[in-house]
Design a protein around this motif. Structure first.
Motif, PDB file in Angstrom:
ATOM      1  N   ARG A   1      -3.725   4.180  -0.457  1.00  0.00           N
ATOM      2  CA  ARG A   1      -4.098   4.736  -1.756  1.00  0.00           C
ATOM      3  C   ARG A   1      -3.146   5.860  -2.162  1.00  0.00           C
ATOM      4  NH1 ARG A   1      -9.947   6.393  -0.264  1.00  0.00           N
ATOM      5  NH2 ARG A   1     -10.055   7.242  -2.381  1.00  0.00           N
ATOM      6  N   LEU A   2      -2.744   6.650  -1.169  1.00  0.00           N
ATOM      7  CA  LEU A   2      -1.846   7.764  -1.435  1.00  0.00           C
ATOM      8  C   LEU A   2      -0.467   7.275  -1.866  1.00  0.00           C
ATOM      9  CD1 LEU A   2      -2.198  10.798  -1.360  1.00  0.00           C
ATOM     10  CD2 LEU A   2      -1.373  10.804   0.993  1.00  0.00           C
ATOM     11  N   GLU A   3       0.007   6.217  -1.242  1.00  0.00           N
ATOM     12  CA  GLU A   3       1.322   5.669  -1.586  1.00  0.00           C
ATOM     13  C   GLU A   3       1.342   5.145  -3.026  1.00  0.00           C
ATOM     14  OE1 GLU A   3       4.267   5.646  -0.122  1.00  0.00           O
ATOM     15  OE2 GLU A   3       3.395   6.912   1.437  1.00  0.00           O
ATOM     16  N   ILE A   4       0.298   4.451  -3.410  1.00  0.00           N
ATOM     17  CA  ILE A   4       0.230   3.935  -4.784  1.00  0.00           C
ATOM     18  C   ILE A   4       0.186   5.090  -5.783  1.00  0.00           C
ATOM     19  CG2 ILE A   4      -1.213   2.664  -6.427  1.00  0.00           C
ATOM     20  CD1 ILE A   4      -2.068   0.869  -4.089  1.00  0.00           C
ATOM     21  N   ALA A   5      -0.634   6.105  -5.475  1.00  0.00           N
ATOM     22  CA  ALA A   5      -0.742   7.262  -6.374  1.00  0.00           C
ATOM     23  C   ALA A   5       0.587   8.006  -6.474  1.00  0.00           C
ATOM     24  CB  ALA A   5      -1.828   8.205  -5.873  1.00  0.00           C
ATOM     25  N   ALA A   6       1.305   8.128  -5.333  1.00  0.00           N
ATOM     26  CA  ALA A   6       2.580   8.838  -5.328  1.00  0.00           C
ATOM     27  C   ALA A   6       3.638   8.086  -6.127  1.00  0.00           C
ATOM     28  CB  ALA A   6       3.059   9.040  -3.893  1.00  0.00           C
ATOM     29  N   THR A   7       3.521   6.773  -6.187  1.00  0.00           N
ATOM     30  CA  THR A   7       4.486   5.972  -6.943  1.00  0.00           C
ATOM     31  C   THR A   7       4.286   6.150  -8.441  1.00  0.00           C
ATOM     32  OG1 THR A   7       4.564   4.328  -5.163  1.00  0.00           O
ATOM     33  CG2 THR A   7       5.377   3.642  -7.312  1.00  0.00           C
ATOM     34  N   LEU A   8       3.034   6.167  -8.871  1.00  0.00           N
ATOM     35  CA  LEU A   8       2.737   6.255 -10.308  1.00  0.00           C
ATOM     36  C   LEU A   8       2.714   7.699 -10.824  1.00  0.00           C
ATOM     37  CD1 LEU A   8      -0.054   3.557 -10.577  1.00  0.00           C
ATOM     38  CD2 LEU A   8       2.347   3.345 -11.183  1.00  0.00           C
ATOM     39  N   LYS A   9       2.236   8.634  -9.982  1.00  0.00           N
ATOM     40  CA  LYS A   9       2.205  10.056 -10.334  1.00  0.00           C
ATOM     41  C   LYS A   9       1.541  10.334 -11.689  1.00  0.00           C
ATOM     42  CE  LYS A   9       6.196  11.370  -7.554  1.00  0.00           C
ATOM     43  NZ  LYS A   9       7.588  11.876  -7.545  1.00  0.00           N
ATOM     44  N   SER A  10       0.355   9.799 -11.853  1.00  0.00           N
ATOM     45  CA  SER A  10      -0.396  10.057 -13.075  1.00  0.00           C
ATOM     46  C   SER A  10      -1.842  10.348 -12.713  1.00  0.00           C
ATOM     47  CB  SER A  10      -0.335   8.849 -14.011  1.00  0.00           C
ATOM     48  OG  SER A  10      -1.055   7.763 -13.469  1.00  0.00           O
ATOM     49  N   ALA A  11      -2.558  10.986 -13.639  1.00  0.00           N
ATOM     50  CA  ALA A  11      -3.964  11.305 -13.395  1.00  0.00           C
ATOM     51  C   ALA A  11      -4.781  10.035 -13.158  1.00  0.00           C
ATOM     52  CB  ALA A  11      -4.526  12.096 -14.573  1.00  0.00           C
ATOM     53  N   LYS A  12      -4.432   8.963 -13.854  1.00  0.00           N
ATOM     54  CA  LYS A  12      -5.151   7.704 -13.689  1.00  0.00           C
ATOM     55  C   LYS A  12      -4.956   7.145 -12.285  1.00  0.00           C
ATOM     56  CE  LYS A  12      -5.740   3.154 -15.828  1.00  0.00           C
ATOM     57  NZ  LYS A  12      -5.278   2.246 -16.917  1.00  0.00           N
ATOM     58  N   ALA A  13      -3.748   7.298 -11.733  1.00  0.00           N
ATOM     59  CA  ALA A  13      -3.438   6.728 -10.420  1.00  0.00           C
ATOM     60  C   ALA A  13      -4.165   7.446  -9.291  1.00  0.00           C
ATOM     61  CB  ALA A  13      -1.932   6.772 -10.174  1.00  0.00           C
ATOM     62  N   VAL A  14      -4.435   8.746  -9.448  1.00  0.00           N
ATOM     63  CA  VAL A  14      -5.070   9.495  -8.357  1.00  0.00           C
ATOM     64  C   VAL A  14      -6.587   9.553  -8.497  1.00  0.00           C
ATOM     65  CG1 VAL A  14      -3.044  10.924  -7.940  1.00  0.00           C
ATOM     66  CG2 VAL A  14      -4.767  11.694  -9.557  1.00  0.00           C
ATOM     67  N   LYS A  15      -7.110   9.027  -9.576  1.00  0.00           N
ATOM     68  CA  LYS A  15      -8.567   9.034  -9.768  1.00  0.00           C
ATOM     69  C   LYS A  15      -9.250   8.317  -8.609  1.00  0.00           C
ATOM     70  CE  LYS A  15     -12.149   8.004 -13.180  1.00  0.00           C
ATOM     71  NZ  LYS A  15     -12.446   7.419 -14.504  1.00  0.00           N
ATOM     72  N   GLY A  16     -10.262   8.944  -8.049  1.00  0.00           N
ATOM     73  CA  GLY A  16     -10.982   8.356  -6.927  1.00  0.00           C
ATOM     74  C   GLY A  16     -10.560   8.905  -5.583  1.00  0.00           C
ATOM     75  N   LEU A  17      -9.407   9.572  -5.518  1.00  0.00           N
ATOM     76  CA  LEU A  17      -9.005  10.210  -4.274  1.00  0.00           C
ATOM     77  C   LEU A  17      -9.857  11.469  -4.071  1.00  0.00           C
ATOM     78  CD1 LEU A  17      -5.123   9.775  -4.453  1.00  0.00           C
ATOM     79  CD2 LEU A  17      -6.637   8.825  -2.705  1.00  0.00           C
ATOM     80  N   PRO A  18     -10.028  11.917  -2.818  1.00  0.00           N
ATOM     81  CA  PRO A  18     -10.955  13.018  -2.541  1.00  0.00           C
ATOM     82  C   PRO A  18     -10.612  14.311  -3.266  1.00  0.00           C
ATOM     83  CG  PRO A  18      -9.619  12.467  -0.607  1.00  0.00           C
ATOM     84  CD  PRO A  18      -9.441  11.372  -1.591  1.00  0.00           C
ATOM     85  N   GLU A  19     -11.637  14.932  -3.832  1.00  0.00           N
ATOM     86  CA  GLU A  19     -11.570  16.224  -4.520  1.00  0.00           C
ATOM     87  C   GLU A  19     -10.762  16.181  -5.816  1.00  0.00           C
ATOM     88  OE1 GLU A  19     -13.531  18.625  -3.001  1.00  0.00           O
ATOM     89  OE2 GLU A  19     -13.914  16.991  -1.609  1.00  0.00           O
ATOM     90  N   TRP A  20     -10.363  14.985  -6.280  1.00  0.00           N
ATOM     91  CA  TRP A  20      -9.558  14.938  -7.503  1.00  0.00           C
ATOM     92  C   TRP A  20     -10.320  15.438  -8.715  1.00  0.00           C
ATOM     93  CZ3 TRP A  20      -5.400  15.415 -10.010  1.00  0.00           C
ATOM     94  CH2 TRP A  20      -5.294  14.999 -11.336  1.00  0.00           C
ATOM     95  N   GLU A  21     -11.580  15.066  -8.841  1.00  0.00           N
ATOM     96  CA  GLU A  21     -12.341  15.467 -10.024  1.00  0.00           C
ATOM     97  C   GLU A  21     -12.407  16.994 -10.143  1.00  0.00           C
ATOM     98  OE1 GLU A  21     -13.261  13.404 -12.288  1.00  0.00           O
ATOM     99  OE2 GLU A  21     -12.643  11.640 -11.159  1.00  0.00           O
ATOM    100  N   ILE A  22     -12.587  17.667  -9.015  1.00  0.00           N
ATOM    101  CA  ILE A  22     -12.624  19.131  -9.022  1.00  0.00           C
ATOM    102  C   ILE A  22     -11.260  19.688  -9.413  1.00  0.00           C
ATOM    103  CG2 ILE A  22     -12.803  21.167  -7.530  1.00  0.00           C
ATOM    104  CD1 ILE A  22     -15.021  19.709  -6.018  1.00  0.00           C
ATOM    105  N   PHE A  23     -10.204  19.161  -8.790  1.00  0.00           N
ATOM    106  CA  PHE A  23      -8.852  19.637  -9.083  1.00  0.00           C
ATOM    107  C   PHE A  23      -8.497  19.390 -10.549  1.00  0.00           C
ATOM    108  CE2 PHE A  23      -4.230  19.356  -9.234  1.00  0.00           C
ATOM    109  CZ  PHE A  23      -3.847  20.456  -8.478  1.00  0.00           C
ATOM    110  N   PHE A  24      -8.852  18.210 -11.053  1.00  0.00           N
ATOM    111  CA  PHE A  24      -8.546  17.827 -12.435  1.00  0.00           C
ATOM    112  C   PHE A  24      -9.190  18.810 -13.414  1.00  0.00           C
ATOM    113  CE2 PHE A  24      -9.392  15.219 -16.276  1.00  0.00           C
ATOM    114  CZ  PHE A  24      -8.100  14.808 -16.554  1.00  0.00           C
ATOM    115  N   GLU A  25     -10.429  19.179 -13.117  1.00  0.00           N
ATOM    116  CA  GLU A  25     -11.133  20.135 -13.985  1.00  0.00           C
ATOM    117  C   GLU A  25     -10.473  21.514 -13.930  1.00  0.00           C
ATOM    118  OE1 GLU A  25     -15.544  22.268 -14.339  1.00  0.00           O
ATOM    119  OE2 GLU A  25     -15.255  20.539 -13.017  1.00  0.00           O
ATOM    120  N   LEU A  26     -10.058  21.922 -12.742  1.00  0.00           N
ATOM    121  CA  LEU A  26      -9.452  23.241 -12.578  1.00  0.00           C
ATOM    122  C   LEU A  26      -8.155  23.386 -13.366  1.00  0.00           C
ATOM    123  CD1 LEU A  26      -9.958  23.964  -8.764  1.00  0.00           C
ATOM    124  CD2 LEU A  26     -11.057  25.126 -10.671  1.00  0.00           C
ATOM    125  N   VAL A  27      -7.348  22.316 -13.385  1.00  0.00           N
ATOM    126  CA  VAL A  27      -6.045  22.396 -14.074  1.00  0.00           C
ATOM    127  C   VAL A  27      -6.133  21.878 -15.501  1.00  0.00           C
ATOM    128  CG1 VAL A  27      -4.787  22.206 -11.898  1.00  0.00           C
ATOM    129  CG2 VAL A  27      -5.261  20.132 -13.208  1.00  0.00           C
TER     130      VAL A  27
END
Length: 275
Positions: free
Chosen positions: A99-125
């Motif tokens: 999952r991390l490799e796919i997210a690192a390739t795309l580097k977008s908020a959509k690609a990292v959705k569902g990874l741990p703690e993303w929702e919290i991080f997304f709200e913070l930034v």
């Protein structure tokens, strides 16, 4: 230049497509539950080769084998239980890595959705895509902690306590000691996890996290391009109830964090500390 960008985009699409096809093919060749049960039984076989073959096969099955492995773990003899736990650990790591490799390739908020703690991080930034790379760095810096948060949250508290003690020690290495160097990414990863009140902080965890707020390395990082996100991570953590509060309050005052006015001070211990 446009031609080069087009080639890079094409290579990115091909890479992601191959990853997705690989995952899809793996899902299409999943064995039945009875076959998985047999492989799990073989982990306790007196034959070394049978145990090795079963271990290798189970590792290739991905998440399909996890529920049955967890169920078998509870009622297995010690040696078999140890092998089951080793397979579960490897499956957790491999699934997270994919999952991390796919997210690192795309580097977008959509690609990292569902990874741990993303929702919290997304709200913070505030949903700013420019901080996706920082988020991925945090996950890579402390993979074991995020895998636990994602797949074995009951283990996270103890793991977090141990890791925080190690990071705190790295802020003050002894002369001539080849100890681990303090990592701002690792500390920011800890702040992200500890800022989530659903994760329990045991014993000296909050004291270690609070003490590290005053590390010179972290203070220096606040003036870098990652500074706004790091301030948000620290701000969320210092609002948490029942933490070691003196160092966070000093940090918030020194760096003029807006969260200072929001810190909960209803507990008597906090009132005593800041009066």
């Amino acid at each position: 230049l446009p031609c080069r960008q087009s080639r890079l985009q094409l290579l990115t699409l091909i890479t992601v497509s191959l990853m997705m096809c690989s995952l899809a093919n793996a899902q299409q060749t999943q064995p039945t539950d009875s076959q998985i049960h047999q492989l799990i039984d073989d982990l306790g076989s007196p034959s070394f080769q049978a145990r090795q073959d079963a271990t290798t096969r189970l590792r290739t099955l991905g998440n399909a084998a996890v529920p049955l492995l967890r169920k078998a773990e509870a009622n297995s003899p010690p040696e078999k239980k140890l092998r089951i736990r080793m397979v579960l650990r490897d499956l957790s790591r491999d699934s997270f890595e994919a999952r991390l490799e796919i997210a690192a390739t795309l580097k977008s908020a959509k690609a990292v959705k569902g990874l741990p703690e993303w929702e919290i991080f997304f709200e913070l930034v505030n949903g700013d895509d420019k901080f996706v790379s920082l988020y991925l760095r945090l996950l890579r810096s402390e993979k074991a902690l995020f895998v636990a948060a994602d797949q074995a949250p009951e283990k996270l508290s103890v793991m977090l306590e141990r890791r925080c003690a190690e990071l705190l020690q790295s802020t003050r290495p002894a002369p001539g000691n080849d100890a681990e160097q303090f990592s701002v990414d690792s500390y920011a990863a800890v702040l992200l996890l500890a800022g989530n009140e659903q994760h329990r902080l045991v014993r000296g965890t909050s004291s270690a996290i609070s003490a590290m707020l005053n590390s010179p390395q972290f203070s220096t990082a606040l003036d870098t391009i990652d500074g706004p996100a790091l301030r948000k991570l620290a701000g969320r953590y210092i609002q948490r109830r029942r933490i070691s509060v003196v160092a966070p309050l000093e940090f918030a005052r020194r760096h003029s964090l807006p969260e200072l006015s929001l810190i909960h001070i209803s507990e008597p211990t906090r009132l005593g500390m800041i009066s």
